[in-house]
Design a protein around this motif. Structure first.
Motif, PDB file in Angstrom:
ATOM      1  N   LEU A 125       0.784  -1.159   0.121  1.00 54.40           N
ATOM      2  CA  LEU A 125      -0.089  -0.057  -0.031  1.00 54.40           C
ATOM      3  C   LEU A 125       0.790   1.032   0.077  1.00 54.40           C
ATOM      4  O   LEU A 125       0.677   2.215  -0.744  1.00 54.40           O
ATOM      5  N   VAL A 126       2.125   1.242   0.697  1.00 54.17           N
ATOM      6  CA  VAL A 126       2.681   2.544   0.683  1.00 54.17           C
ATOM      7  C   VAL A 126       3.513   2.439  -0.504  1.00 54.17           C
ATOM      8  O   VAL A 126       3.820   3.798  -0.950  1.00 54.17           O
ATOM      9  N   SER A 127       4.088   1.381  -1.198  1.00 55.86           N
ATOM     10  CA  SER A 127       4.531   1.622  -2.529  1.00 55.86           C
ATOM     11  C   SER A 127       3.755   2.263  -3.635  1.00 55.86           C
ATOM     12  O   SER A 127       4.068   3.143  -4.290  1.00 55.86           O
ATOM     13  N   LEU A 128       2.351   1.512  -3.548  1.00 56.35           N
ATOM     14  CA  LEU A 128       1.353   2.135  -4.544  1.00 56.35           C
ATOM     15  C   LEU A 128       1.212   3.579  -4.166  1.00 56.35           C
ATOM     16  O   LEU A 128       0.949   4.365  -5.155  1.00 56.35           O
ATOM     17  N   GLY A 129       0.979   3.935  -2.825  1.00 55.29           N
ATOM     18  CA  GLY A 129       0.515   5.153  -2.618  1.00 55.29           C
ATOM     19  C   GLY A 129       1.740   6.383  -2.960  1.00 55.29           C
ATOM     20  O   GLY A 129       1.496   7.384  -3.162  1.00 55.29           O
ATOM     21  N   LEU A 130       2.934   5.871  -2.865  1.00 57.78           N
ATOM     22  CA  LEU A 130       3.914   6.704  -3.435  1.00 57.78           C
ATOM     23  C   LEU A 130       4.038   7.103  -4.735  1.00 57.78           C
ATOM     24  O   LEU A 130       4.154   8.205  -5.301  1.00 57.78           O
ATOM     25  N   ILE A 131       3.804   5.754  -5.308  1.00 59.25           N
ATOM     26  CA  ILE A 131       3.681   6.137  -7.143  1.00 59.25           C
ATOM     27  C   ILE A 131       2.398   7.055  -7.260  1.00 59.25           C
ATOM     28  O   ILE A 131       2.561   7.787  -8.193  1.00 59.25           O
ATOM     29  N   ALA A 132       1.242   6.715  -6.775  1.00 62.80           N
ATOM     30  CA  ALA A 132       0.222   7.673  -7.085  1.00 62.80           C
ATOM     31  C   ALA A 132       0.407   9.083  -6.484  1.00 62.80           C
ATOM     32  O   ALA A 132       0.138  10.134  -7.102  1.00 62.80           O
ATOM     33  N   GLY A 133       1.096   9.325  -5.482  1.00 57.49           N
ATOM     34  CA  GLY A 133       1.384  10.574  -4.870  1.00 57.49           C
ATOM     35  C   GLY A 133       2.447  11.169  -5.699  1.00 57.49           C
ATOM     36  O   GLY A 133       2.437  12.620  -6.017  1.00 57.49           O
ATOM     37  N   CYS A 134       3.427  10.633  -6.616  1.00 59.36           N
ATOM     38  CA  CYS A 134       4.306  11.270  -7.515  1.00 59.36           C
ATOM     39  C   CYS A 134       3.655  11.576  -8.397  1.00 59.36           C
ATOM     40  O   CYS A 134       3.903  12.753  -9.150  1.00 59.36           O
ATOM     41  N   TYR A 135       2.710  10.833  -8.970  1.00 61.05           N
ATOM     42  CA  TYR A 135       1.840  11.280 -10.102  1.00 61.05           C
ATOM     43  C   TYR A 135       1.080  12.607  -9.839  1.00 61.05           C
ATOM     44  O   TYR A 135       0.819  13.375 -10.692  1.00 61.05           O
ATOM     45  N   GLY A 136       0.473  12.493  -8.768  1.00 62.09           N
ATOM     46  CA  GLY A 136      -0.374  13.734  -8.221  1.00 62.09           C
ATOM     47  C   GLY A 136       0.520  15.072  -8.202  1.00 62.09           C
ATOM     48  O   GLY A 136       0.145  16.170  -8.698  1.00 62.09           O
ATOM     49  N   LEU A 137       1.368  14.887  -7.470  1.00 66.38           N
ATOM     50  CA  LEU A 137       2.574  16.044  -7.515  1.00 66.38           C
ATOM     51  C   LEU A 137       3.132  16.634  -8.929  1.00 66.38           C
ATOM     52  O   LEU A 137       3.188  17.683  -9.137  1.00 66.38           O
ATOM     53  N   LEU A 138       3.201  15.642  -9.812  1.00 66.53           N
ATOM     54  CA  LEU A 138       3.670  15.968 -11.000  1.00 66.53           C
ATOM     55  C   LEU A 138       2.581  16.671 -11.816  1.00 66.53           C
ATOM     56  O   LEU A 138       2.847  17.773 -12.504  1.00 66.53           O
ATOM     57  N   MET A 139       1.187  16.130 -11.721  1.00 70.96           N
ATOM     58  CA  MET A 139       0.159  16.748 -12.424  1.00 70.96           C
ATOM     59  C   MET A 139       0.194  18.385 -11.812  1.00 70.96           C
ATOM     60  O   MET A 139      -0.042  19.477 -12.346  1.00 70.96           O
TER      61      MET A 139
END
Length: 307
Positions: free
Chosen positions: A285-299
């Motif tokens: 969950l933390v790994s997937l959350g970090l990936i999604a968070g990175c995508y959100g920060l890039l957006m």
């Protein structure tokens, strides 16, 4: 009342210093097919993926990524040669373990190529030009993210393929090797997404490529060094329950925890104390959350840059 003065033509006389002419340079409207956002996104993805290995760029730009690719594959080739020559019963290194051992090369690759992918667009202020076409912010971010993740996957999966082919040539058990190879591919796919997201977020903060490289290396190495040090202290103080939880705070130990919990890998945490099933679910969950968070920060970053 205003008087209109006609422009001189090639047939009209002009003054001694007047060299103006009117020329028909043949501008015509475009009436061909409109390929749209999907084509623009695919083109940016392809161009960014090629650029991650220096293809289509100068010879100097190819040296580092190609060298790192060779360095990643060379140990695998040596291991295969030894296994075939000695008729070993198994490979010296598990498929899931290989990327962990080569983490320095992987970190250097993402540190060098993440800024190359995005920093130049920021430095030369070309991002608004992308968005002047049908391409939108999400298209740009997805293309860049997917391109770097694909380049990382090629870097990390290629040596696993070398190991797998070598294992089959050495006539090792087909079922065991195929299972291990598949587990290794899942592991490096997750690693590629996680490292690419972190690298792109850091690189997108600054248009200076040198600063981006240094920042990515610092974040990855300092996080890993801090986590392993704290885990060693926890082991020496006999607080082994904390070892697995500490591993959540570094990208490479996150991948290692997911592997040991769900992909059959042996934990290399101090005392071989790996996460259990419940902790393993937290790692995922933390790994997937970090990936999604990175995508959100890039957006969020590129919504501001594109204005």
């Amino acid at each position: 009342m205003a008087v209109e003065h006609p422009l001189p033509t090639s047939d009209a006389p002009s003054g001694p210093g007047d060299q103006s002419r009117i020329h028909n340079i043949g501008y015509r409207g475009y009436d061909g097919p409109r390929l749209g956002r999907a084509y623009a996104r695919r083109s940016l993805y392809s161009q960014s993926l090629r650029g991650a290995y220096g293809l289509g760029r100068s010879a100097k730009s190819k040296v580092l990524p190609m060298l790192l690719f060779v360095v990643m594959c060379l140990p695998a080739g040596i291991m295969v040669a030894v296994a075939v020559a000695t008729k070993a019963d198994d490979l010296p290194v598990d498929y899931t373990r290989y990327a962990i051992l080569m983490q320095a090369v992987i970190s250097l690759y993402v540190a060098s190529q993440a800024p190359q992918s995005v920093s130049r667009d920021l430095r030369f202020k070309t991002v608004p030009l992308y968005f002047s076409r049908p391409m939108e912010t999400a298209d740009y971010v997805r293309a860049k993210f997917a391109a770097l993740a694909s380049a990382m996957f090629l870097l990390t999966a290629a040596p696993l393929l070398v190991l797998y082919i070598g294992a089959l040539l050495a006539k090792l058990d087909f079922a065991d090797q195929t299972k291990g190879f598949a587990q290794g591919l899942v592991s490096v796919a997750l690693l590629s997404l996680l490292f690419s997201g972190i690298g792109l977020v850091i690189a997108a903060v600054t248009p200076r490529r040198g600063f981006g490289i240094a920042a990515v290396i610092a974040v990855l190495t300092i996080a890993y060094g801090a986590v392993t040090t704290l885990q060693a202290i926890a082991f020496e103080q006999d607080t082994t329950d904390a070892i697995a939880w500490i591993g959540l705070f570094s990208p490479i130990t996150l991948i290692e925890g997911v592997q040991s919990a769900f992909l059959g890998a042996t934990s290399t945490f101090p005392g071989n104390v790996g996460p259990g099933d419940g902790q393993g679910a937290v790692y995922v969950l933390v790994s997937l959350g970090l990936i999604a968070g990175c995508y959100g920060l890039l957006m969020r970053r590129y919504r501001k840059v594109g204005l």
